[in-house]
Design an enzyme around this catalytic site. Structure first.
Site, PDB file in Angstrom:
ATOM      1  N   SER A 134      30.446  -6.306  12.162  1.00  0.00           N
ATOM      2  CA  SER A 134      30.025  -7.480  11.401  1.00  0.00           C
ATOM      3  C   SER A 134      28.532  -7.732  11.487  1.00  0.00           C
ATOM      4  CB  SER A 134      30.786  -8.724  11.894  1.00  0.00           C
ATOM      5  OG  SER A 134      30.586  -8.912  13.288  1.00  0.00           O
TER       6      SER A 134
ATOM      7  N   HIS B 203      27.043 -14.298  15.719  1.00  0.00           N
ATOM      8  CA  HIS B 203      26.348 -13.626  14.629  1.00  0.00           C
ATOM      9  C   HIS B 203      25.006 -14.276  14.326  1.00  0.00           C
ATOM     10  CE1 HIS B 203      30.681 -12.751  14.012  1.00  0.00           C
ATOM     11  NE2 HIS B 203      30.213 -11.543  13.741  1.00  0.00           N
TER      12      HIS B 203
ATOM     13  N   ASP C  35      28.910 -19.880  15.304  1.00  0.00           N
ATOM     14  CA  ASP C  35      29.872 -19.199  16.175  1.00  0.00           C
ATOM     15  C   ASP C  35      29.214 -18.626  17.427  1.00  0.00           C
ATOM     16  OD1 ASP C  35      28.515 -16.940  15.265  1.00  0.00           O
ATOM     17  OD2 ASP C  35      30.222 -16.100  14.171  1.00  0.00           O
TER      18      ASP C  35
END
Length: 211
Positions: A24, A180, A177
Site C-alpha cells: 500500500s 500510511h 491511521d
C-alpha cells in the site's frame, strides 16, 4: 487505469520503464491517484530531465510472499528496472524473517535472471517482536542487496522514520491511521529516495549512456 502514472513522456520518446513493486505504501493507499508515491516519483524524475514511465505494481496488503507469487507477471511487462519495496505487511503479521528473506531472494533472483537492475527498499523493524527478529529482519535487506548487487534503501519511509526516531510528532506527514504517509509525507519520501532511483535509472540505461 493506474498502471502508468500521470505526466508520462510522449510515446515516441525512448522512455525507460520502471516497475515499482510494493504494497500500500507504493500503491498510494488513502490518497488521490496523483498524490501517490508512483506519480509523485515519476513527476520528480521527469522534472529532472529523465524520460521514464513508472508502472504502479503496488498492491495494498501484499506481503513478500505475494510479491514472489507475482514477480513473473511484473517482469512480463518488460521493465528496464524495478523498485522492490515489500516487507511492511510481513512486519505487521509477525512473519518469520527467514520466510520473508526467502521470498525477497526469489524476487531478486528472477529480476537478475531477466537482467533487470533493482532498488531494494526496506523498513526498520519495531522492537516488540524481540531483538532477534529485529536483527534478522533488517539484516535481510542489507544481505540480499549485497548478494544481488541491488541498490539498498534501508528505510523506504526515510524522513518519516528519521523524525520518529527523534520522538517528534508525525501528524504533518502521516494519515490518521498512523501507518500510511499523507501527500506531504510522500513528497518527502520521494525527495529522499529520488537520487537513488536516479542511480537505478543510470544502471538501466547502460554504461554508454551514463555521464
Amino acid at each position: 487505469m493506474g498502471l502508468l502514472a500521470l505526466g508520462a513522456v510522449p510515446a515516441d520518446a525512448q522512455a525507460l520503464r520502471l516497475a515499482a513493486m510494493g504494497d500500500s505504501l507504493t500503491q498510494g493507499y488513502g490518497l488521490p491517484q496523483e498524490e501517490g508515491f508512483v506519480p509523485v516519483l515519476e513527476d520528480w524524475l521527469q522534472g529532472r530531465g529523465h524520460e521514464v514511465q513508472i508502472t504502479n505494481a503496488g498492491v495494498s496488503g501484499d506481503t513478500t510472499a505475494g510479491g514472489a507469487a507475482r514477480i513473473d507477471w511484473t517482469l512480463a511487462e518488460d521493465p528496464d528496472a524495478m523498485i522492490v519495496a515489500l516487507g511492511g505487511n510481513d512486519l505487521l503479521r509477525g512473519i518469520d524473517p527467514a520466510s520473508s528473506r526467502a521470498n525477497l531472494d526469489a524476487i531478486l533472483q528472477s529480476a537478475g535472471a531477466a537482467g533487470v537492475p533493482v532498488l531494494l527498499a526496506g523498513l526498520p523493524a519495531p522492537g516488540n517482536y524481540g531483538p532477534d527478529f529485529k536483527r534478522d529482519f533488517e539484516a535481510m535487506y542489507v544481505d540480499l542487496a549485497a548478494q544481488h548487487d541491488a541498490i539498498l534503501v534501508p528505510d523506504f519511509l526515510g524522513p518519516i522514520g528519521e523524525k520518529a526516531t527523534q520522538g517528534l510528532s508525525l501528524s504533518d506527514l502521516m494519515q490518521e491511521d498512523r501507518i500510511h504517509p499523507n501527500a506531504e509525507g510522500v513528497r518527502q519520501i520521494v525527495e529522499a529516495i529520488g537520487p537513488q532511483v536516479e542511480d537505478l535509472l543510470a544502471r538501466a540505461s547502460g554504461p554508454a549512456d551514463q555521464p
